[in-house]
Structures are given as structure tokens and as C-alpha cells.
Write a protein that holds these residues in place. Structure first.
Motif, PDB file in Angstrom:
ATOM      1  N   LEU A  11      12.967   9.553 -22.070  1.00  0.00           N
ATOM      2  CA  LEU A  11      13.602  10.297 -20.985  1.00  0.00           C
ATOM      3  C   LEU A  11      12.818  11.597 -20.812  1.00  0.00           C
ATOM      4  O   LEU A  11      12.735  12.407 -21.740  1.00  0.00           O
ATOM      5  CB  LEU A  11      15.073  10.589 -21.313  1.00  0.00           C
ATOM      6  N   GLY A  12      12.226  11.778 -19.637  1.00  0.00           N
ATOM      7  CA  GLY A  12      11.454  12.996 -19.367  1.00  0.00           C
ATOM      8  C   GLY A  12      12.368  14.207 -19.265  1.00  0.00           C
ATOM      9  O   GLY A  12      13.592  14.080 -19.276  1.00  0.00           O
ATOM     10  N   PRO A  13      11.784  15.405 -19.152  1.00  0.00           N
ATOM     11  CA  PRO A  13      12.596  16.620 -19.042  1.00  0.00           C
ATOM     12  C   PRO A  13      13.336  16.681 -17.705  1.00  0.00           C
ATOM     13  O   PRO A  13      12.847  16.156 -16.706  1.00  0.00           O
ATOM     14  CB  PRO A  13      11.557  17.744 -19.127  1.00  0.00           C
ATOM     15  N   VAL A  14      14.509  17.309 -17.690  1.00  0.00           N
ATOM     16  CA  VAL A  14      15.193  17.579 -16.424  1.00  0.00           C
ATOM     17  C   VAL A  14      14.330  18.572 -15.656  1.00  0.00           C
ATOM     18  O   VAL A  14      14.034  19.664 -16.146  1.00  0.00           O
ATOM     19  CB  VAL A  14      16.598  18.172 -16.673  1.00  0.00           C
ATOM     20  N   LEU A  15      13.902  18.173 -14.463  1.00  0.00           N
ATOM     21  CA  LEU A  15      12.974  19.027 -13.703  1.00  0.00           C
ATOM     22  C   LEU A  15      13.703  20.021 -12.811  1.00  0.00           C
ATOM     23  O   LEU A  15      13.129  21.012 -12.374  1.00  0.00           O
ATOM     24  CB  LEU A  15      12.046  18.152 -12.847  1.00  0.00           C
ATOM     25  N   VAL A  57      17.566   5.152 -25.178  1.00  0.00           N
ATOM     26  CA  VAL A  57      16.186   5.657 -25.076  1.00  0.00           C
ATOM     27  C   VAL A  57      15.725   6.083 -26.472  1.00  0.00           C
ATOM     28  O   VAL A  57      16.536   6.448 -27.318  1.00  0.00           O
ATOM     29  CB  VAL A  57      16.058   6.841 -24.090  1.00  0.00           C
ATOM     30  N   ASP A  58      14.410   6.034 -26.690  1.00  0.00           N
ATOM     31  CA  ASP A  58      13.859   6.328 -28.011  1.00  0.00           C
ATOM     32  C   ASP A  58      13.482   7.798 -28.161  1.00  0.00           C
ATOM     33  O   ASP A  58      13.652   8.393 -29.209  1.00  0.00           O
ATOM     34  CB  ASP A  58      12.611   5.468 -28.247  1.00  0.00           C
ATOM     35  N   THR A  59      12.925   8.355 -27.083  1.00  0.00           N
ATOM     36  CA  THR A  59      12.440   9.730 -27.123  1.00  0.00           C
ATOM     37  C   THR A  59      13.038  10.499 -25.953  1.00  0.00           C
ATOM     38  O   THR A  59      13.191   9.940 -24.865  1.00  0.00           O
ATOM     39  CB  THR A  59      10.896   9.752 -27.014  1.00  0.00           C
ATOM     40  N   VAL A  60      13.376  11.755 -26.197  1.00  0.00           N
ATOM     41  CA  VAL A  60      13.858  12.613 -25.117  1.00  0.00           C
ATOM     42  C   VAL A  60      13.009  13.881 -25.099  1.00  0.00           C
ATOM     43  O   VAL A  60      12.873  14.558 -26.119  1.00  0.00           O
ATOM     44  CB  VAL A  60      15.348  12.979 -25.299  1.00  0.00           C
ATOM     45  N   VAL A  61      12.415  14.151 -23.932  1.00  0.00           N
ATOM     46  CA  VAL A  61      11.623  15.365 -23.771  1.00  0.00           C
ATOM     47  C   VAL A  61      12.530  16.419 -23.147  1.00  0.00           C
ATOM     48  O   VAL A  61      13.135  16.164 -22.099  1.00  0.00           O
ATOM     49  CB  VAL A  61      10.388  15.120 -22.872  1.00  0.00           C
ATOM     50  N   ILE A  62      12.640  17.573 -23.777  1.00  0.00           N
ATOM     51  CA  ILE A  62      13.475  18.633 -23.212  1.00  0.00           C
ATOM     52  C   ILE A  62      12.660  19.913 -23.032  1.00  0.00           C
ATOM     53  O   ILE A  62      11.591  20.080 -23.620  1.00  0.00           O
ATOM     54  CB  ILE A  62      14.730  18.928 -24.074  1.00  0.00           C
ATOM     55  N   GLY A  63      13.194  20.814 -22.230  1.00  0.00           N
ATOM     56  CA  GLY A  63      12.549  22.111 -22.042  1.00  0.00           C
ATOM     57  C   GLY A  63      12.169  22.345 -20.600  1.00  0.00           C
ATOM     58  O   GLY A  63      11.791  21.417 -19.877  1.00  0.00           O
ATOM     59  N   GLU A  64      12.278  23.604 -20.153  1.00  0.00           N
ATOM     60  CA  GLU A  64      11.986  23.949 -18.767  1.00  0.00           C
ATOM     61  C   GLU A  64      10.510  23.723 -18.461  1.00  0.00           C
ATOM     62  O   GLU A  64       9.635  24.226 -19.158  1.00  0.00           O
ATOM     63  CB  GLU A  64      12.390  25.410 -18.495  1.00  0.00           C
ATOM     64  N   THR A  65      10.239  22.979 -17.396  1.00  0.00           N
ATOM     65  CA  THR A  65       8.880  22.563 -17.062  1.00  0.00           C
ATOM     66  C   THR A  65       8.394  23.179 -15.759  1.00  0.00           C
ATOM     67  O   THR A  65       7.205  23.204 -15.474  1.00  0.00           O
ATOM     68  CB  THR A  65       8.844  21.011 -16.978  1.00  0.00           C
ATOM     69  N   ILE A  66       9.305  23.715 -14.956  1.00  0.00           N
ATOM     70  CA  ILE A  66       8.938  24.134 -13.604  1.00  0.00           C
ATOM     71  C   ILE A  66       8.892  25.649 -13.416  1.00  0.00           C
ATOM     72  O   ILE A  66       7.935  26.184 -12.863  1.00  0.00           O
ATOM     73  CB  ILE A  66       9.901  23.503 -12.569  1.00  0.00           C
ATOM     74  N   CYS A  67       9.912  26.383 -13.893  1.00  0.00           N
ATOM     75  CA  CYS A  67       9.982  27.806 -13.542  1.00  0.00           C
ATOM     76  C   CYS A  67      10.430  28.677 -14.713  1.00  0.00           C
ATOM     77  O   CYS A  67      11.496  28.429 -15.284  1.00  0.00           O
ATOM     78  CB  CYS A  67      10.937  28.004 -12.373  1.00  0.00           C
ATOM     79  N   MET A  77       0.753  31.050 -15.037  1.00  0.00           N
ATOM     80  CA  MET A  77      -0.074  32.086 -14.451  1.00  0.00           C
ATOM     81  C   MET A  77       0.396  33.476 -14.867  1.00  0.00           C
ATOM     82  O   MET A  77      -0.389  34.293 -15.310  1.00  0.00           O
ATOM     83  CB  MET A  77      -0.040  31.937 -12.935  1.00  0.00           C
ATOM     84  N   LEU A  78       1.692  33.746 -14.732  1.00  0.00           N
ATOM     85  CA  LEU A  78       2.227  35.080 -14.943  1.00  0.00           C
ATOM     86  C   LEU A  78       2.461  35.344 -16.430  1.00  0.00           C
ATOM     87  O   LEU A  78       2.579  34.407 -17.221  1.00  0.00           O
ATOM     88  CB  LEU A  78       3.563  35.217 -14.195  1.00  0.00           C
ATOM     89  N   PRO A  79       2.537  36.618 -16.821  1.00  0.00           N
ATOM     90  CA  PRO A  79       2.792  36.945 -18.231  1.00  0.00           C
ATOM     91  C   PRO A  79       4.019  36.217 -18.794  1.00  0.00           C
ATOM     92  O   PRO A  79       3.987  35.744 -19.929  1.00  0.00           O
ATOM     93  CB  PRO A  79       3.003  38.463 -18.202  1.00  0.00           C
ATOM     94  N   HIS A  80       5.093  36.097 -17.978  1.00  0.00           N
ATOM     95  CA  HIS A  80       6.281  35.378 -18.446  1.00  0.00           C
ATOM     96  C   HIS A  80       5.962  33.918 -18.764  1.00  0.00           C
ATOM     97  O   HIS A  80       6.384  33.383 -19.790  1.00  0.00           O
ATOM     98  CB  HIS A  80       7.379  35.394 -17.375  1.00  0.00           C
ATOM     99  N   ASP A  81       5.230  33.264 -17.867  1.00  0.00           N
ATOM    100  CA  ASP A  81       4.855  31.858 -18.079  1.00  0.00           C
ATOM    101  C   ASP A  81       4.092  31.727 -19.391  1.00  0.00           C
ATOM    102  O   ASP A  81       4.347  30.838 -20.200  1.00  0.00           O
ATOM    103  CB  ASP A  81       3.899  31.355 -16.972  1.00  0.00           C
ATOM    104  N   ARG A  82       3.151  32.637 -19.562  1.00  0.00           N
ATOM    105  CA  ARG A  82       2.243  32.537 -20.716  1.00  0.00           C
ATOM    106  C   ARG A  82       3.007  32.716 -22.022  1.00  0.00           C
ATOM    107  O   ARG A  82       2.735  32.023 -23.008  1.00  0.00           O
ATOM    108  CB  ARG A  82       1.129  33.584 -20.573  1.00  0.00           C
ATOM    109  N   ARG A  83       3.971  33.642 -22.006  1.00  0.00           N
ATOM    110  CA  ARG A  83       4.761  33.870 -23.232  1.00  0.00           C
ATOM    111  C   ARG A  83       5.595  32.640 -23.579  1.00  0.00           C
ATOM    112  O   ARG A  83       5.718  32.257 -24.742  1.00  0.00           O
ATOM    113  CB  ARG A  83       5.673  35.089 -23.056  1.00  0.00           C
TER     114      ARG A  83
END
Lengths: 337, 309
Positions: free
Chosen positions: B11-15, B36-46, B80-86
Motif C-alpha cells: 500500500l503506497g503512501p496517502v498522497l 497487504v504485506d508492506t505499507v509505505v507511510i509518510g508525507e510525500t507531497i507537501c 527545494m525549500l529549507p523545510h523540505d530538506r530538513r
């Protein structure tokens, strides 16, 4: 502003044909970029680009006049078809190309392992927009220059410059897109031909201009309407990211992604040069020789004037986009995000 | 009797920007009920959404693991932004779970350590697999626009190197990423002043052509297809090519039921045609598509049985 505060800046110009390459070199380009007549470059259009024999001659022509030639090998080979890209690299290397511009990690690795001394540039198609992403390519493949996405402000470019070990090439003029290049499959979705793998966005044979009885024009890509123009209104080429669409709340068409404009950073030229940009890139391998000549000459004069502390006559550059809508894109402020 | 397919379901991350409670409850239900065997979690977009979900990662992860699922963390796709990078740096410092990388800044942190490659990274060919496998990549989820021949070449190389390949078989197809937030733009705002307007669209913001034809879906800086991909009929082909994992991308539909349909098809309990019909009922008005697999426009649905292999 004094000339001392500026980095010596290279002018990197497009060439879609051998004739355009000679025009660009004669007009004062420090470097010219071009591609082969296949999917290995991101402007894979009929009638454009170079045969191996033409590229070999072009490299000689440029080198004799002190200019460099860069190969755009900046698409993503689909599995099972990497030979086209490898041959492009092999040929260009044997012609003494000054740098190869790559986007695909696999192509970068092939160049590095096969030709340890071949200079590598990172294409904007690689979508590397953070210092870490750029540093990854420098560390793993010894990339010497990055072409930055057209989405950074001048202040951000300066910060990136301070945080990476390689040179920066930045766009100053041409067609602008907000979608991350190399990460867009909108045209593929509609046409079945991939921008990333086949090297063409919105290919002409999928385009239609449909006029109604009142001479209103609808532009279409494949089966989808991209925009609509009232009689007499100037119609743009239908690329999905520059079209008008509807949502539940927006019942009049709006530019959901971006407005169709030409990037013209003339006014910001001094700032870009002060930000530590090594090379200024002009977009437009699909453009005519006349266009190449006019744009390259104008930028040559402006860059030289700035370097020598003279008035760069930026108005002349601004006039290049006269009649067309122009923008300073992301480079000036971030309020567009 | 249809053939059994030996592969895993991911199951991919909730986008989308689901409300935090709904997001947590969704994963609890997946943990308890989804095959499902694997679940990917975590914010991927913003990056702006991440603070709402980060406090929940711990309990969601525990519940999923208690349900027998492997948990993998996803990195941001557009960095791109400092927040993204952190945020990327912080996710990449997780040591007891695999991280799925969606851009080169993730690779910067994880080269030399085991990691997975997400579908928003450009793994188009065997040279990429070779290059990244040498540097620690274990599983490659290929981009949505990949055609069958390219998937086959990538899987062959990956398997020879002891790696696995994954293909998304259900859910909207990611088509573009931008630095600009199109959700904010649709409301005459910008990313900095968005007021989290994307929260109002748990399945994305539908974009229609000027002729009223459903076309694309906006999700913050991401553009997706209107349709959901459905490769249920292609599962046997994918398995024969050496694809070891099938990914379901969460939509605002009954994802437990969707997972059960795919599992039943893999187990040979239902035919692909039956699976396809059940999916159609589950997704309502949203069309199903599989064109990219056949090197056709991505919105098309090709009847696999009519294709000469």
C-alpha cells in the motif's frame, strides 16, 4: 556596480541545426548546445538536431573559433533501449565534445565509468532543485555544472551557489515551464509518446486547431481541449501546462498551472551574474536562425557591457519579447508559488 | 481455474491531505483488515502537511506492525525549500525501517545504506537499477508511465542483482510535479498563504477541460490522472516479467475492499474480469485505465485479452 564584482559569465546558446550552430558561434556564443536526431535529447522533433557527421563538423567549426559545444543527452532511456544513449555518448566523446548534459542516473553513470575524463553537466531535466540533490550528482558522477530548474529566485540561486561544489548554469531567456522538467508525463498521458523517454512534449501530429462557424478557435492535444480563443485572439500552441481548465468552483476557464509566457530575465541579468552564475542559458533549439542571431547578439552585448562596467542597454533585450507576453518567472520573487 | 501469482502487495503512501484523525483511522483499519504485506507511510507531497501526521507516525507504525505489515517511510518528492530538506534529512535518518526515496536528495543521504526507490524517482532502465543497486537500493517502484517492455528489462536486471521491482496496479497515476501549489492557485492563493485548502479534497481537486470533460486531478504541487490505473488483468504478465510487488495507491474509496480484490485475483480465487467488475463498483464514477502499460495514452483502457502478446 563595478565589473570586479561579477563572475566571468559564459553565454550558452541553442542550436537545432548545423546552420544555427554556426550562427550562434558567429554571434558570440561562448558555448552552443545541441542534440542528435533521436530520442536521446529532449527536443526530438522532425527536421531538428544533428547527424553524427554534422556534429563532428560542428565541433570543429566551434573549436576553431574558440567556442565550446555541449551535447544534450538529457532524456531517460526506456528499459531495453539504452544503446541509443550509449552510442550518442560514445560518438560525442570521440568528436571531442566539451561536455555532455545528462539527466538520467544510468546515463551519468555510463559516461563516468566509460570516459573518466569526460566533463558532465546535469540537465534541468534531472530535476535537482536542492543542494543535496546536486551534491549527490557531483559526489557520485563528478558532475561539474548544474543547469538549475527555472523555479528558483535569484536569492535562492545565490544560496544554492554557496552550498554546492559545482558551477551553475541558469536560464535567462525562452520558453518557461513551471512543471518540473524530467518529472512530467502530462503529454505522455494524452499522446502515448513520452516526453521523458521519447524526447518530445506535445508533438505536432497530436495537435489540432478547430475553428467553429464564428471563427472561435479550440486548440486540442489528442482528444482533450487545451484552450479556447475568441475570433481574432492570438492562439498559443496547445501544451497541457499552459491550457485553461475548469473546476467546480471555477466555471470560467483559468490557467490552472501557468500563463503562457516567454521568460525574459534581462532586467535581472546583473543580479544573476552577481549571484555566482557561471553560465547563462538561452532556451530554443526549435527556433529559427534569425531568432538565434537576434537573441544571442543582444545578450552578448549586454553581458560584455556588464563585465566592462558599461550600460548593458537592457531595453534592447526587453524588446526581444515585444508583442509577446513575458515574465521574470520565478527568479524575482516567490509569490507565484 | 486461474493461475496463482506469487507476489506481494504494497500500500503506497496517502498522497492527499486527509484530516489527521481520518488518516490515522485509515491506517488502523488497513492494519487490522487489509491483506497487504508492506505499507509505505509518510508525507510525500507537501512539507506544510507533515506536522499534522508526524505525531501519529509512531502509533500508526505500531498498529501496522502488530497487523503483520512491514512499514516503510516515504520521502518528499519535490525537495527545494529549507523545510523540505530538513524533513527529507530527518526521514532518511530513520535506522530501524527502510526509507523509500523519491528524489536525488534522498539518495544523497542514503547512498551506501539499504533503501528503496519510490515511483516518483525516474527508474526507467536497467542502467539506473545497476547504478543505484550498487549504492544500496533494494526495491524499485517504477514510474507510472512505464511501458511493458521497459518494465521487463528493469525487472530482469533488478532480479539478477538480488533486488525487487514494484509496479503500481491501482490508484491515480502521478503525472507531474511542480514548485507551485496548484491547489492554492485554484483558490487565488499561493503556497505560503494556502490555509491548507487541499484538505477539502480528500481525493484531489478535479480539473475538467473547457468542454467539461474530466481530465486531471490536482493535489497540491502534484498533478495526477483523473482515472485510477487498474492492472488487475496484467498481474500474470507482470509476474512473468519478474515483478515481485504490486502497489495500491490509496484513494478515498474502500481500500480494504480494493486490496481484497487484488489479493483474490493473485490467489486465483477470482478471474481478472471479475476483479475488474468489482473494482468498477468500488470506485463509482471514476474511470479505470491501463494505457501506459501498452504504450498507449495513459487514460485509455485496453482490453488485455484483445492484445496479442
Amino acid at each position: 556596480m563595478t565589473a570586479e564584482s561579477l563572475t566571468k559569465t559564459e553565454l550558452v546558446c541553442p542550436a537545432g541545426t548545423p546552420a544555427a550552430l554556426r550562427t550562434a558561434v558567429d554571434a558570440g556564443a561562448d558555448a552552443v548546445y545541441c542534440g542528435f536526431q533521436n530520442a536521446s535529447n529532449a527536443r526530438n522533433f522532425a527536421g531538428l538536431n544533428f547527424t553524427p557527421a554534422e556534429l563532428e563538423k560542428a565541433v570543429d567549426y566551434a573549436h576553431q573559433r574558440g567556442a565550446k559545444v555541449l551535447l544534450a543527452c538529457n532524456t531517460f532511456p526506456p528499459g531495453g533501449s539504452t544503446d541509443i544513449w550509449k552510442t550518442a555518448v560514445d560518438d560525442a566523446h570521440s568528436f571531442g565534445i566539451d561536455a555532455i548534459i545528462v539527466a538520467d542516473v544510468g546515463v551519468a553513470n555510463y559516461v563516468r565509468e566509460t570516459y573518466p575524463d569526460q566533463r558532465l553537466h546535469l540537465s534541468v531535466q534531472a530535476g535537482a532543485s536542492s543542494p543535496e540533490a546536486i551534491r549527490y550528482f557531483c559526489r557520485e558522477f563528478d558532475v561539474r555544472r548544474v543547469v538549475l530548474p527555472r523555479i528558483l529566485t535569484v536569492a535562492e540561486i545565490k544560496k544554492v551557489h554557496d552550498a554546492i561544489p559545482c558551477e551553475i548554469e541558469a536560464f535567462v531567456f525562452g520558453n518557461i515551464g513551471m512543471m518540473k522538467e524530467g518529472r512530467c508525463a502530462l503529454s505522455t498521458y494524452v499522446t502515448g509518446e513520452s516526453t521523458n523517454m521519447d524526447g518530445a512534449c506535445s508533438p505536432a501530429h497530436h495537435i489540432r486547431y478547430v475553428e467553429d462557424d464564428e471563427r472561435n478557435l479550440t486548440t486540442r492535444l489528442g482528444r482533450f481541449a487545451v484552450d479556447h480563443f475568441a475570433a481574432g485572439e492570438a492562439a498559443g500552441y496547445p501544451t497541457i501546462c499552459k491550457g485553461r481548465y475548469l473546476t467546480n468552483d471555477r466555471t470560467c476557464g483559468y490557467y490552472a498551472f501557468e500563463e503562457p509566457r516567454t521568460l525574459n530575465l534581462s532586467a535581472l541579468l546583473p543580479d544573476l551574474m552577481k549571484a555566482g552564475v557561471t553560465a547563462l542559458k538561452i532556451e530554443g533549439r526549435q527556433r529559427s536562425r534569425a531568432y538565434v542571431k537576434a537573441v544571442v547578439s543582444a545578450f552578448r552585448h549586454a553581458v560584455d557591457a556588464l563585465m566592462e562596467g558599461r550600460d548593458p542597454k537592457l531595453a534592447d533585450l526587453i524588446a526581444l519579447t515585444e508583442g509577446a507576453k513575458q515574465t521574470e518567472g520565478a527568479f524575482k520573487t516567490k509569490t507565484w508559488r | 481455474m486461474t493461475e496463482k501469482i506469487s507476489a506481494e502487495l504494497t500500500l503506497g503512501p496517502v498522497l492527499y491531505n486527509w484530516k489527521a484523525d481520518a488518516w490515522r483511522d485509515f491506517y488502523f483499519k488497513i492494519a487490522d483488515e487489509a491483506p497487504v504485506d508492506t505499507v509505505v507511510i509518510g508525507e510525500t507531497i507537501c512539507y506544510k502537511r507533515a506536522p499534522f501526521f508526524e505525531p501519529l507516525y509512531g502509533e500508526v507504525m505500531e498498529r501496522l506492525e502488530a497487523g503483520g505489515k512491514t512499514v516503510v517511510f516515504s520521502t518528499l518528492a519535490e525537495v527545494m525549500l529549507p523545510h523540505d530538506r530538513r524533513i527529507v534529512e530527518s526521514i532518511c535518518s530513520i535506522e530501524d525501517h527502510l526509507v523509500e526515496v523519491n528524489d536525488a536528495s534522498g539518495l544523497y543521504h542514503l547512498t551506501g545504506k539499504p533503501h528503496n526507490i519510490g515511483p516518483l524517482f525516474n527508474t526507467y532502465n536497467e542502467e539506473v537499477v545497476k547504478t543505484l543497486a550498487k549504492r544500496g537500493a533494494k526495491n524499485f517502484c517504477v514510474p507510472h508511465e512505464m511501458r511493458a517492455t521497459a518494465i521487463e528489462a528493469v525487472a530482469k536486471e533488478a532480479n539478477a542483482l538480488g533486488c525487487t521491482v514494484e509496479v503500481q496496479v491501482f490508484g491515480r497515476q502521478s503525472l507531474a510535479l511542480s514548485a507551485r501549489c496548484y491547489h492554492a492557485r485554484a483558490h487565488d492563493r499561493i503556497k505560503d498563504t494556502c490555509q491548507f485548502v487541499c484538505e477539502d479534497d480528500p481525493d484531489g481537486l478535479n480539473l475538467r477541460t473547457l468542454e467539461g470533460q474530466p481530465f486531471l486531478t490536482i493535489n497540491g504541487v502534484q498533478v495526477l490522472s483523473n482515472d485510477y490505473v487498474d492492472l488487475i488483468a496484467e498481474l500474470p504478465d507482470l509476474a512473468r516479467m519478474g515483478v515481485a510487488r504490486f502497489r495500491l495507491s490509496p484513494q478515498n474509496v474502500d481500500m480494504v475492499a480494493v486490496a481484497k480484490v487484488y489479493r483474490a485475483a493473485m490467489d486465483g480465487d477470482i478471474t481478472a474480469a471479475e476483479g475488474h467488475e468489482t473494482l468498477k463498483d468500488l470506485v463509482g464514477d471514476t474511470p479505470l485505465a491501463n494505457g501506459f502499460f501498452y504504450q498507449q495514452p495513459g487514460y485509455r483502457f485496453i482490453d488485455g485479452d484483445a492484445v496479442v502478446h
